[in-house]
Design an enzyme around this catalytic site. Structure first.
Site: not given
Ligand code: PLP
Length: 392
Positions: A55, A107, A178, A203
């Site tokens: 983690r 988005y 972004d 993406k």
């Protein structure tokens, strides 16, 4: 070890990062191994191999983070299980009472996060068309950051990153960009003055529509340290296998970006001639302000385009009739995808905001893939031309 004084060129860094021979990989494996382990043994109390628990960190994720750090010219990058996981963790940098300015055309998932989760935690937002309005009119005593996309999703609005960075600096705010649409291959917001870059690695970086991933990249040691604390605490780091998929995807990023952009430009040329197309949004169309701004800060215009057709019926017909192109959410992969923002990606954006931005029920968004351009154009053409036949 790569010589850090002579930084390798971008395409080389996509394959190797800055470190030609990563010290984590003593076997000489050409493809970086997938360290599929949850935990790591310690040699003794107070000693560590550098890894404790996946983690916190895992060698495969670390390798991916090093590559992305290098591509965005940051000092650290953190890989998350999705773009939204990255943005959600990053929003923990803010406190109740803080105020952020966010572009009104983001988005849809980012807007949903801000409106439904962050506002509940006492963070306030002003939604502003950063490409046109003066953000300084919205800055108050509690304002902490400006969050933009450029080009925006889906309306392809372009904001001048340098101007935003200058305004942010003047008021002591963080500028968050972004950079999903252009990727570091075409645009490096940190070099233009941004403090944080976020990505949906799902993406272009992953690039094959086969996994989800997200990144936060920064050039600030202080922010990097806070983000390391957050990824460990919230637990949304990217798994070793998915890290490996994105590492592999990034190796061909320059090739895919060039080819997809070429296909997008061919689609733009076709759509410009098609009479049933009423509006076309693509920053690479010369003679617009978006074009000039994009040219001034990026090395390309990308492969995303949005267009409005003459009727809702035609929009629905196109989505149903395309064969090679698929009607699906997401973007930036090898496959050309088309989506219908009004009911899909931007369904959760309030209607008045959607309409103010021009997201009508006649608007389609296309993400060009890397197929042969002729096949792509033939598919678009047959989708438009079969409409008349259906009406009769
Ligand atoms: C898809 C997308 C996101 C969200 O990323 P996920 O990987 O789907 O969670 C954020 N920003 C932009 C611009 C996107 O296109």
């Amino acid at each position: 070890m790569g010589d850090r004084n002579t930084k390798l060129h971008f395409a080389t860094r996509c394959v190797y990062g800055d470190q030609l021979r990563p010290e984590e990989e003593p076997t000489g494996a050409i493809s970086f191994p997938i360290y599929q382990t949850a935990t790591f043994a310690h040699p003794a109390v107070g000693e560590s191999t550098g890894y404790d628990y996946s983690r916190l960190q895992n060698p495969t994720r670390r390798r991916l983070e090093q590559v992305v750090t290098s591509l965005e010219n940051g000092i650290d990058a953190l890989a998350f299980s999705s773009g939204m996981a990255a943005i959600t963790a990053m929003m923990e940098l803010f406190q109740p009472g803080d105020h952020l300015i966010a572009d009104s055309d983001l988005y849809g998932g980012s807007i949903r996060l801000f409106r439904n989760i962050c506002e509940k935690k006492g963070i306030a937002f002003s939604y502003v068309d950063c490409s046109r309005e003066n953000v300084e009119d919205y800055i108050g005593a509690r304002t902490r950051a400006i969050f933009i996309e450029t080009p925006t999703n889906p309306m392809m609005r372009v904001t001048d990153i340098r101007v935003m960075a200058e305004k942010a600096r003047r008021h002591g705010l963080l500028l968050i960009v972004d950079n999903t649409f252009l990727t570091p291959y075409f645009q490096n917001p940190l070099d233009l003055g941004a403090d944080l870059v976020v990505h949906s690695g799902t993406k272009f970086l992953g690039g094959h529509n086969d996994t989800l991933a997200g990144f936060v990249v920064t050039g600030s040691p202080d922010i990097a340290e806070r983000m390391r604390f957050l990824i460990k605490t919230v637990g949304s780091g990217l798994s070793p296998f998915d890290s490996w998929l994105v590492l592999r995807g990034i190796k061909t990023l320059p090739l895919r970006m060039e080819k997809a952009q070429e296909n997008a430009m061919a689609a733009v040329e076709y759509l410009q001639r098609e009479k049933k197309v009423k509006k076309l949004y693509y920053p690479g169309i010369a003679g617009t302000k978006a074009y000039e701004t994009c040219k001034g800060q990026a090395r390309g215009f990308g492969s995303m385009l949005t267009f409005e057709v003459e009727s809702r019926e035609l929009a629905l017909h196109i989505l149903k009739s395309v064969r090679l192109i698929r009607f699906a959410e997401s973007l930036g992969g090898t496959e050309t995808l088309m989506t219908y923002p009004v009911t899909q990606t931007h369904a959760d954006v309030p209607e008045e905001v959607r309409l103010a931005n021009g997201i009508t029920d006649r608007v389609l968004r296309l993400s060009a893939g890397v197929e042969d351009k002729e096949d792509l154009l033939a598919d678009l053409k047959q989708a438009f031309e079969s409409f008349e036949g259906c009406k009769r």
